[in-house]
Design a protein around this motif. Structure first.
Motif, PDB file in Angstrom:
ATOM      1  N   ASP A 253       0.886  -1.212  -0.089  1.00 57.39           N
ATOM      2  CA  ASP A 253       0.143  -0.039   0.005  1.00 57.39           C
ATOM      3  C   ASP A 253       0.998   1.265   0.022  1.00 57.39           C
ATOM      4  O   ASP A 253       0.618   2.299  -0.524  1.00 57.39           O
ATOM      5  CB  ASP A 253      -0.945  -0.077   1.214  1.00 57.39           C
ATOM      6  N   GLU A 254       1.874   1.473   0.735  1.00 63.92           N
ATOM      7  CA  GLU A 254       3.018   2.557   0.534  1.00 63.92           C
ATOM      8  C   GLU A 254       3.539   2.744  -0.596  1.00 63.92           C
ATOM      9  O   GLU A 254       3.730   3.765  -1.144  1.00 63.92           O
ATOM     10  CB  GLU A 254       3.898   2.172   1.728  1.00 63.92           C
ATOM     11  N   THR A 255       3.624   1.523  -1.390  1.00 60.82           N
ATOM     12  CA  THR A 255       4.327   1.761  -2.812  1.00 60.82           C
ATOM     13  C   THR A 255       3.580   2.367  -3.603  1.00 60.82           C
ATOM     14  O   THR A 255       3.472   3.118  -4.431  1.00 60.82           O
ATOM     15  CB  THR A 255       4.668   0.373  -3.532  1.00 60.82           C
ATOM     16  N   HIS A 256       2.114   1.967  -3.380  1.00 60.69           N
ATOM     17  CA  HIS A 256       0.909   2.349  -4.189  1.00 60.69           C
ATOM     18  C   HIS A 256       0.865   4.029  -3.891  1.00 60.69           C
ATOM     19  O   HIS A 256       0.625   4.960  -4.821  1.00 60.69           O
ATOM     20  CB  HIS A 256      -0.363   2.120  -4.014  1.00 60.69           C
ATOM     21  N   ARG A 257       0.917   4.533  -2.697  1.00 58.54           N
ATOM     22  CA  ARG A 257       1.038   5.783  -2.412  1.00 58.54           C
ATOM     23  C   ARG A 257       2.083   6.484  -2.635  1.00 58.54           C
ATOM     24  O   ARG A 257       1.993   7.815  -2.986  1.00 58.54           O
ATOM     25  CB  ARG A 257       0.948   5.988  -0.722  1.00 58.54           C
ATOM     26  N   ALA A 258       3.274   5.866  -2.683  1.00 54.41           N
ATOM     27  CA  ALA A 258       4.237   6.683  -3.204  1.00 54.41           C
ATOM     28  C   ALA A 258       4.326   7.077  -4.792  1.00 54.41           C
ATOM     29  O   ALA A 258       4.743   7.980  -5.202  1.00 54.41           O
ATOM     30  CB  ALA A 258       5.765   5.739  -3.078  1.00 54.41           C
ATOM     31  N   LEU A 259       3.689   6.094  -5.434  1.00 51.72           N
ATOM     32  CA  LEU A 259       3.245   6.424  -6.780  1.00 51.72           C
ATOM     33  C   LEU A 259       2.556   7.489  -7.095  1.00 51.72           C
ATOM     34  O   LEU A 259       2.758   8.438  -8.029  1.00 51.72           O
ATOM     35  CB  LEU A 259       2.905   5.193  -7.470  1.00 51.72           C
ATOM     36  N   LEU A 260       1.444   7.478  -6.190  1.00 49.55           N
ATOM     37  CA  LEU A 260       0.487   8.552  -6.377  1.00 49.55           C
ATOM     38  C   LEU A 260       1.017   9.796  -5.828  1.00 49.55           C
ATOM     39  O   LEU A 260       0.983  10.917  -6.551  1.00 49.55           O
ATOM     40  CB  LEU A 260      -0.724   8.383  -5.684  1.00 49.55           C
ATOM     41  N   ASP A 261       2.013  10.018  -4.883  1.00 52.87           N
ATOM     42  CA  ASP A 261       2.723  11.160  -4.355  1.00 52.87           C
ATOM     43  C   ASP A 261       3.576  11.577  -5.442  1.00 52.87           C
ATOM     44  O   ASP A 261       3.752  12.880  -5.802  1.00 52.87           O
ATOM     45  CB  ASP A 261       3.351  10.799  -3.012  1.00 52.87           C
ATOM     46  N   ALA A 262       4.250  10.600  -6.245  1.00 55.87           N
ATOM     47  CA  ALA A 262       5.245  11.200  -7.313  1.00 55.87           C
ATOM     48  C   ALA A 262       4.409  11.614  -8.687  1.00 55.87           C
ATOM     49  O   ALA A 262       5.053  11.925  -9.640  1.00 55.87           O
ATOM     50  CB  ALA A 262       5.961   9.858  -7.720  1.00 55.87           C
ATOM     51  N   GLY A 263       2.957  11.552  -8.708  1.00 49.07           N
ATOM     52  CA  GLY A 263       2.135  11.760  -9.778  1.00 49.07           C
ATOM     53  C   GLY A 263       1.975  10.770 -10.869  1.00 49.07           C
ATOM     54  O   GLY A 263       1.698  11.242 -12.363  1.00 49.07           O
ATOM     55  N   HIS A 264       2.245   9.574 -10.396  1.00 49.40           N
ATOM     56  CA  HIS A 264       1.901   8.407 -11.437  1.00 49.40           C
ATOM     57  C   HIS A 264       0.944   7.394 -10.944  1.00 49.40           C
ATOM     58  O   HIS A 264       1.498   6.692 -10.098  1.00 49.40           O
ATOM     59  CB  HIS A 264       3.394   7.616 -11.689  1.00 49.40           C
ATOM     60  N   SER A 265      -0.096   7.575 -11.401  1.00 51.47           N
ATOM     61  CA  SER A 265      -1.117   6.671 -11.051  1.00 51.47           C
ATOM     62  C   SER A 265      -1.097   5.310 -11.525  1.00 51.47           C
ATOM     63  O   SER A 265      -0.613   5.281 -12.865  1.00 51.47           O
ATOM     64  CB  SER A 265      -2.662   7.175 -11.529  1.00 51.47           C
ATOM     65  N   PRO A 266      -0.991   4.199 -10.874  1.00 48.75           N
ATOM     66  CA  PRO A 266      -1.113   2.680 -11.420  1.00 48.75           C
ATOM     67  C   PRO A 266      -2.302   2.394 -11.725  1.00 48.75           C
ATOM     68  O   PRO A 266      -2.398   1.160 -12.153  1.00 48.75           O
ATOM     69  CB  PRO A 266      -0.386   1.995 -10.176  1.00 48.75           C
ATOM     70  N   ALA A 267      -3.427   3.233 -11.556  1.00 48.14           N
ATOM     71  CA  ALA A 267      -4.506   2.569 -12.252  1.00 48.14           C
ATOM     72  C   ALA A 267      -4.623   2.417 -13.712  1.00 48.14           C
ATOM     73  O   ALA A 267      -4.108   3.083 -14.525  1.00 48.14           O
ATOM     74  CB  ALA A 267      -5.673   3.869 -11.933  1.00 48.14           C
ATOM     75  N   PRO A 268      -5.305   1.271 -13.952  1.00 50.30           N
ATOM     76  CA  PRO A 268      -5.359   0.851 -15.446  1.00 50.30           C
ATOM     77  C   PRO A 268      -6.582   1.710 -16.219  1.00 50.30           C
ATOM     78  O   PRO A 268      -7.224   2.334 -15.913  1.00 50.30           O
ATOM     79  CB  PRO A 268      -5.871  -0.598 -15.259  1.00 50.30           C
ATOM     80  N   THR A 269      -6.178   1.581 -17.519  1.00 48.64           N
ATOM     81  CA  THR A 269      -7.154   2.157 -18.521  1.00 48.64           C
ATOM     82  C   THR A 269      -7.504   1.001 -19.359  1.00 48.64           C
ATOM     83  O   THR A 269      -6.560   0.189 -19.988  1.00 48.64           O
ATOM     84  CB  THR A 269      -6.437   3.390 -19.338  1.00 48.64           C
ATOM     85  N   LEU A 270      -8.488   1.036 -19.784  1.00 44.38           N
ATOM     86  CA  LEU A 270      -9.309  -0.302 -20.385  1.00 44.38           C
ATOM     87  C   LEU A 270      -9.034   0.203 -22.107  1.00 44.38           C
ATOM     88  O   LEU A 270      -9.877   1.420 -22.239  1.00 44.38           O
ATOM     89  CB  LEU A 270     -10.669  -0.495 -20.429  1.00 44.38           C
ATOM     90  N   ALA A 271      -8.461  -0.615 -22.785  1.00 45.36           N
ATOM     91  CA  ALA A 271      -8.450  -0.248 -24.122  1.00 45.36           C
ATOM     92  C   ALA A 271     -10.068  -0.587 -24.950  1.00 45.36           C
ATOM     93  O   ALA A 271     -10.449   0.194 -25.638  1.00 45.36           O
ATOM     94  CB  ALA A 271      -7.361  -1.085 -24.882  1.00 45.36           C
ATOM     95  N   SER A 272     -10.421  -1.959 -24.570  1.00 46.59           N
ATOM     96  CA  SER A 272     -11.635  -2.383 -25.038  1.00 46.59           C
ATOM     97  C   SER A 272     -12.325  -3.373 -24.122  1.00 46.59           C
ATOM     98  O   SER A 272     -11.400  -4.026 -23.466  1.00 46.59           O
ATOM     99  CB  SER A 272     -11.335  -2.847 -26.525  1.00 46.59           C
ATOM    100  N   THR A 273     -13.309  -3.537 -24.425  1.00 47.30           N
ATOM    101  CA  THR A 273     -14.230  -4.533 -23.546  1.00 47.30           C
ATOM    102  C   THR A 273     -15.140  -5.254 -24.721  1.00 47.30           C
ATOM    103  O   THR A 273     -15.573  -4.627 -25.629  1.00 47.30           O
ATOM    104  CB  THR A 273     -14.940  -4.273 -22.476  1.00 47.30           C
ATOM    105  N   ASP A 274     -15.333  -6.593 -24.547  1.00 42.71           N
ATOM    106  CA  ASP A 274     -16.246  -7.310 -25.526  1.00 42.71           C
ATOM    107  C   ASP A 274     -16.795  -8.289 -24.855  1.00 42.71           C
ATOM    108  O   ASP A 274     -16.166  -9.119 -23.949  1.00 42.71           O
ATOM    109  CB  ASP A 274     -15.479  -7.727 -26.697  1.00 42.71           C
ATOM    110  N   CYS A 275     -17.891  -8.837 -25.078  1.00 43.33           N
ATOM    111  CA  CYS A 275     -18.721  -9.794 -24.580  1.00 43.33           C
ATOM    112  C   CYS A 275     -19.698 -10.731 -25.617  1.00 43.33           C
ATOM    113  O   CYS A 275     -20.376 -10.103 -26.377  1.00 43.33           O
ATOM    114  CB  CYS A 275     -19.572  -9.705 -23.282  1.00 43.33           C
ATOM    115  N   SER A 276     -19.688 -11.931 -25.302  1.00 44.76           N
ATOM    116  CA  SER A 276     -20.375 -12.833 -26.343  1.00 44.76           C
ATOM    117  C   SER A 276     -22.004 -12.855 -26.017  1.00 44.76           C
ATOM    118  O   SER A 276     -22.717 -13.526 -26.670  1.00 44.76           O
ATOM    119  CB  SER A 276     -19.848 -14.179 -26.579  1.00 44.76           C
ATOM    120  N   CYS A 277     -22.250 -12.075 -24.855  1.00 46.11           N
ATOM    121  CA  CYS A 277     -23.344 -12.245 -24.322  1.00 46.11           C
ATOM    122  C   CYS A 277     -24.561 -11.492 -25.306  1.00 46.11           C
ATOM    123  O   CYS A 277     -24.238 -10.702 -26.284  1.00 46.11           O
ATOM    124  CB  CYS A 277     -23.845 -11.924 -22.824  1.00 46.11           C
ATOM    125  N   SER A 278     -25.877 -11.362 -25.070  1.00 43.90           N
ATOM    126  CA  SER A 278     -26.868 -10.810 -25.843  1.00 43.90           C
ATOM    127  C   SER A 278     -26.975  -9.315 -25.338  1.00 43.90           C
ATOM    128  O   SER A 278     -27.844  -8.737 -26.151  1.00 43.90           O
ATOM    129  CB  SER A 278     -28.306 -11.592 -25.867  1.00 43.90           C
TER     130      SER A 278
END
Length: 182
Positions: free
Chosen positions: A92-117
């Motif tokens: 958790d401290e590593t995550h906080r250090a990344l945020l404090d340094a201005g680099h969010s490790p949060a992902p961004t989705l490029a695409s999603t797809d599903c075979s449902c109706s």
């Protein structure tokens, strides 16, 4: 014990926020059912690079959901590498250090797809997949960086080149596409 069964670490909460964004103004009615599917191990996940393929079976119905994560830019990889001294231990401290340094490790989705109706990018199967990934990331935060391509050595440019999902018909040469020698 943590209050949340999904996203009880900051690394996993980044993935839960993909299903439950803070900017959402009304509740999503599919989320309780998606959490139930993920909670009861109704999602079988296969991870290949930045793509997650999830197989979901409920009763007589089966669906396949695909979630593709956008890669980190080369600049982000270098900045995260300067902040994280040991990528095998992500706390958790590593995550906080990344945020404090201005680099969010949060992902961004490029695409999603599903075979449902449902034919939407935000169906119950995609939500259940996101919750399952959040649970895996809670157990091993390294998965969060792996899915964004942090450990790939071939990130050369500042901006990632998007991979085309479809081939436009006008780019195909009929003479080469169809074997004209027959």
């Amino acid at each position: 014990m943590a209050d949340n069964e999904f996203g009880y670490t900051p690394w996993g909460m980044d993935w839960v926020r993909l299903a439950e964004p803070l900017r959402q103004t009304r509740p999503e009615p599919l989320l309780p059912r998606a959490r139930s599917i993920a909670r009861n191990d109704g999602v079988r996940v296969e991870i290949e690079g930045r793509t997650v393929r999830a197989h979901l079976h409920r009763g007589g119905q089966a669906s396949v959901a695909h979630v593709e994560v956008a890669p980190l830019t080369r600049a982000a990889v270098l900045a995260i590498g300067r902040t994280i001294t040991d990528p095998t231990v992500l706390t958790d401290e590593t995550h906080r250090a990344l945020l404090d340094a201005g680099h969010s490790p949060a992902p961004t989705l490029a695409s999603t797809d599903c075979s449902c109706s449902a034919r939407t990018a935000r169906c119950v199967h995609v939500f259940a997949t996101l919750y399952t990934i959040a649970r895996r990331v809670d157990e091993n935060p390294r998965v969060a960086l792996e899915l964004q391509g942090y450990f790939d050595a071939d990130a050369e440019s500042d901006t990632p080149a998007p991979e085309p999902r479809w081939t436009p018909l006008h780019t195909l040469d009929p003479g080469r596409f169809f074997d004209a020698a027959r």
